[in-house]
Design a protein around this motif. Structure first.
Motif, short mmCIF file in Angstrom:
data_model
loop_
_atom_site.label_atom_id
_atom_site.label_comp_id
_atom_site.label_asym_id
_atom_site.label_seq_id
_atom_site.Cartn_x
_atom_site.Cartn_y
_atom_site.Cartn_z
N GLY A 76 0.80 -1.21 0.00
CA GLY A 76 0.00 0.00 0.00
C GLY A 76 0.83 1.26 0.00
O GLY A 76 0.79 2.07 0.92
N GLU A 183 2.63 3.54 -7.41
CA GLU A 183 1.58 4.45 -7.86
C GLU A 183 2.03 5.87 -7.52
O GLU A 183 2.67 6.07 -6.49
CB GLU A 183 0.28 4.13 -7.14
CG GLU A 183 -0.93 4.82 -7.73
CD GLU A 183 -2.21 4.24 -7.13
OE1 GLU A 183 -3.20 4.16 -7.86
OE2 GLU A 183 -2.19 3.86 -5.95
N PRO A 196 -1.72 4.77 -11.51
CA PRO A 196 -1.30 3.47 -10.98
C PRO A 196 -0.24 2.81 -11.87
O PRO A 196 0.03 3.26 -12.98
CB PRO A 196 -2.59 2.66 -10.99
CG PRO A 196 -3.40 3.26 -12.08
CD PRO A 196 -3.04 4.72 -12.14
N ARG A 226 -9.03 4.68 -5.83
CA ARG A 226 -8.34 3.44 -5.53
C ARG A 226 -7.68 3.59 -4.17
O ARG A 226 -7.20 4.66 -3.83
CB ARG A 226 -7.27 3.21 -6.60
CG ARG A 226 -6.65 1.86 -6.60
CD ARG A 226 -6.02 1.63 -7.97
NE ARG A 226 -5.38 0.34 -8.00
CZ ARG A 226 -4.07 0.17 -7.95
NH1 ARG A 226 -3.28 1.20 -7.87
NH2 ARG A 226 -3.57 -1.03 -7.98
N GLU A 227 -7.69 2.54 -3.42
CA GLU A 227 -7.05 2.60 -2.10
C GLU A 227 -5.55 2.66 -2.28
O GLU A 227 -4.97 1.84 -2.95
CB GLU A 227 -7.43 1.35 -1.31
CG GLU A 227 -7.19 1.47 0.17
CD GLU A 227 -5.76 1.15 0.52
OE1 GLU A 227 -5.27 1.75 1.49
OE2 GLU A 227 -5.14 0.33 -0.15
N THR A 228 -4.92 3.67 -1.72
CA THR A 228 -3.47 3.82 -1.91
C THR A 228 -2.73 3.91 -0.60
O THR A 228 -1.65 4.41 -0.53
CB THR A 228 -3.16 5.09 -2.71
OG1 THR A 228 -3.68 6.21 -1.99
CG2 THR A 228 -3.75 5.04 -4.09
N ASN A 284 -12.88 0.81 -0.44
CA ASN A 284 -11.47 1.08 -0.18
C ASN A 284 -11.08 0.66 1.22
O ASN A 284 -10.00 0.11 1.44
CB ASN A 284 -11.19 2.58 -0.35
CG ASN A 284 -10.73 2.91 -1.75
OD1 ASN A 284 -10.78 2.05 -2.63
ND2 ASN A 284 -10.30 4.13 -1.96
N PHE A 287 -10.58 -3.12 1.57
CA PHE A 287 -9.29 -3.57 1.07
C PHE A 287 -8.17 -3.14 2.02
O PHE A 287 -7.24 -3.91 2.32
CB PHE A 287 -9.02 -3.02 -0.33
CG PHE A 287 -7.62 -3.34 -0.81
CD1 PHE A 287 -7.31 -4.59 -1.29
CD2 PHE A 287 -6.60 -2.39 -0.73
CE1 PHE A 287 -6.02 -4.91 -1.70
CE2 PHE A 287 -5.32 -2.70 -1.14
CZ PHE A 287 -5.03 -3.96 -1.62
N ARG A 291 -5.26 -5.36 3.70
CA ARG A 291 -3.84 -5.07 3.50
C ARG A 291 -3.12 -4.88 4.83
O ARG A 291 -2.02 -5.41 5.06
CB ARG A 291 -3.68 -3.81 2.64
CG ARG A 291 -2.27 -3.26 2.61
CD ARG A 291 -2.17 -2.01 1.76
NE ARG A 291 -3.09 -0.96 2.15
CZ ARG A 291 -2.94 -0.19 3.23
NH1 ARG A 291 -1.93 -0.39 4.06
NH2 ARG A 291 -3.82 0.76 3.50
N ASN A 318 -9.37 -2.06 -6.50
CA ASN A 318 -8.27 -2.78 -5.85
C ASN A 318 -8.38 -4.29 -6.02
O ASN A 318 -7.70 -5.04 -5.31
CB ASN A 318 -8.24 -2.45 -4.35
CG ASN A 318 -7.71 -1.06 -4.09
OD1 ASN A 318 -8.46 -0.16 -3.72
ND2 ASN A 318 -6.43 -0.84 -4.35
N ASP A 321 -5.09 -5.92 -6.93
CA ASP A 321 -4.18 -5.91 -5.77
C ASP A 321 -4.61 -6.96 -4.74
O ASP A 321 -3.77 -7.64 -4.15
CB ASP A 321 -4.19 -4.52 -5.11
CG ASP A 321 -3.55 -3.47 -5.99
OD1 ASP A 321 -2.79 -3.86 -6.91
OD2 ASP A 321 -3.81 -2.28 -5.78
#
Lengths: 330, 204
Positions: A76, A183, A196, A226-228, A284, A287, A291, A318, A321
């Motif tokens: 992440g 990303e 990404p 998007r989950e970052t 998000n 996920f 993570r 995601n 991922d």
């Protein structure tokens, strides 16, 4: 001329590796040790050689690199908006001819393309600013973790990096960003876009940097693309009970992301609560909870959360991922 | 009751650890990694001059160690055996990356007003210049020079690590030294390092 060489080891200290890096190396080594032991053939000569390792080792190395890349993505990586602030005193300028050059700057490697002009300033302790005046740079940046940012400036376009592999190209005022791993968040003319891995900014550009309109990637304003990982956008301190005052899903999400490093259990609780609410931020958060559980080593919970994510959002931003992370956890 | 882990290990300890590694004992793998990681890091850092690529190279060394450990018979100390593998990996890395490399100082200006900060910044700058000059040398000279002169290992030990004779190793060190003296004619930082700024030679 018969004077013997001096001994320099008291002058040059070995720069220590951080414990986080040692942990990553140890994990990769131990994961690969069983395979290496199984693949052992007759002992080879240990004399120094100039040739590359044998194919069997290459395969093992490729597996390690792949595992590392997956771990990096699954970890992440977070990306932030750039507000260049490091001064340019002590700047070093590199101009390349037809062949280009490789520059090692701290723990990062920057391949400067042919006929390019680049300035380097700062250091790993205070943050690094790479200014691309002309041409192309390909950057391989070690994860920044708690350290100040690594920033690439190209005209009016800024890219802030925490750890990834990407290319920035500039021809006149036209700039393109090509992300190969991790990303990045690109800022241009006050607009921001997430780019990404495997994508390019702006989407219509070529690798050599043409067509540079304002970012057209997913906006960060109200809905997540998007989950970052951790990307707080303000400086308010979060607390385990902070979500009580965080009214919008976005604020809840950001409160959780701020807690990840110091209070992961509280962050997971917030993510889970948000996930129950559904919606884009809920996806998000689901996920992110998976993570984070994986990062903490709770693989059973991580698998449950990631499977739940894929069941509820099989085409979610995601999803890939999540699948990669699940593969890694098997 | 045993005290802290000793810095030196007997040949029997080495052979036992190697046997356990060969049997697939993951605790032994971890023990060997923990015991020897700093030793390997020092060699790689001395030869290469920075921590760039260090994670990959450390992995490369230890994976090679675990792949080759069935061939370890205890004729030499495990540490010496590891040194050879680390040197070989560093050597291969140098010869692989024969692209034009520019190494910049990561300290562009003094960042501290504490006593000695300027000197430390200057030393790091000098180190960057030294390794830039070493980039232009044959890998064998670079490895011999850095292990003997920069790390301070005796010539005999360097020769063993490189699987070379003592005479050949001395020649490599002196050729590197001569080339650096020439580089010092054009680069005051290198000249200062080699002439005035360095410690006197240790007993060889």
């Amino acid at each position: 001329m018969k004077r013997p060489p001096p001994i320099l080891h008291r002058k040059f200290e070995v720069e220590p590796l951080g414990e986080a890096r040692w942990t990553r190396v140890e994990r990769a080594v131990l994961d690969g040790a069983a395979n290496a032991a199984n693949a052992a053939g007759p002992p080879r000569s240990l004399a120094p050689r100039a040739d590359a390792p044998p194919p069997r080792w290459r395969l093992a190395a490729a597996m390690l690199v792949l595992a590392g890349a997956v771990a990096t993505i699954a970890g992440g990586l977070a990306w932030r908006v750039v507000v260049p602030s490091v001064g340019h005193e002590g700047t070093t300028r590199v101009e390349t001819a037809a062949n280009g050059s490789r520059v090692e700057f701290g723990e990062s490697t920057i391949d400067v393309g042919p006929t390019s002009a680049v300035r380097f300033a700062g250091d790993d302790a205070r943050g690094v600013v790479v200014t691309l005046d002309r041409g192309r740079v390909e950057c391989d940046v070690a994860p920044r973790r708690e350290r100040p940012p690594f920033v690439v400036e190209a005209g009016g376009v800024d890219v802030r990096v925490i750890g990834t592999h990407f290319v920035v190209a500039r021809t006149g005022d036209a700039v393109s960003v090509d992300v190969q791993r991790g990303e990045v968040e690109v800022t241009s003319g006050g607009a921001r876009a997430l780019v990404p891995a495997g994508s390019r900014w702006p989407p219509s550009s070529t690798a050599d940097g043409v067509d540079a309109p304002a970012p057209s990637g997913p906006p960060l304003s109200n809905e997540p693309a998007r989950e970052t990982g951790s990307h707080p956008t303000d400086s308010r301190a979060a607390s385990p009970a902070g979500h009580a005052t965080a009214t919008s899903p976005r604020e809840q999400y950001e409160a959780a992301s701020r807690l990840e490093a110091a209070q992961p259990a509280a962050a997971i609780a917030l993510y889970r609560e948000l996930a129950h609410q559904g919606g884009a931020w809920g996806a998000n958060a689901l996920f992110a909870a998976g993570r984070l559980e994986a990062d903490r080593g709770d693989h059973d919970d991580a698998r449950r959360l990631l499977r739940d994510y894929l069941a509820r959002y099989p085409g979610g931003p995601n999803a890939n991922d999540a699948r990669q992370l699940l593969d890694r956890l098997r | 009751m045993k005290g802290p882990v000793a810095a030196r290990f007997s040949r029997r300890d080495d052979v036992d650890l190697a046997r356990r590694c060969v049997s697939g004992d993951q605790t032994a793998h971890r023990e060997l990694f923990q015991r020897e990681r700093r030793r390997v890091h020092v060699i790689l850092f001395r030869v290469l001059g920075s921590n760039a690529d260090m994670d990959d190279l450390l992995q490369e060394v230890f994976i090679e160690v675990f792949r080759s450990i069935p061939g370890f018979r205890g004729e030499a100390a495990l540490g010496t055996w590891l040194d050879r593998i680390a040197v070989r990996v560093a050597y291969a890395h140098i010869t692989r990356r024969r692209v034009e490399t520019v190494r910049l100082s990561i300290v562009a200006e003094p960042v501290s007003h504490q006593p000695g900060a300027d000197e430390r910044a200057m030393t790091r700058e000098a180190a960057a210049h030294l390794y830039s000059a070493l980039d232009r040398m044959p890998a064998s000279q670079r490895v011999a020079f850095t292990l003997h002169v920069v790390d301070g290992r005796p010539i005999k030990q360097v020769a063993e690590s490189m699987d070379a004779s003592v005479v050949a190793t001395k020649v490599r060190v002196w050729r590197a030294w001569r080339a650096l003296r020439r580089a010092g004619g054009r680069d005051p930082l290198i000249a200062d390092l080699l002439n005035g700024g360095a410690q006197p030679p240790d007993e060889r």
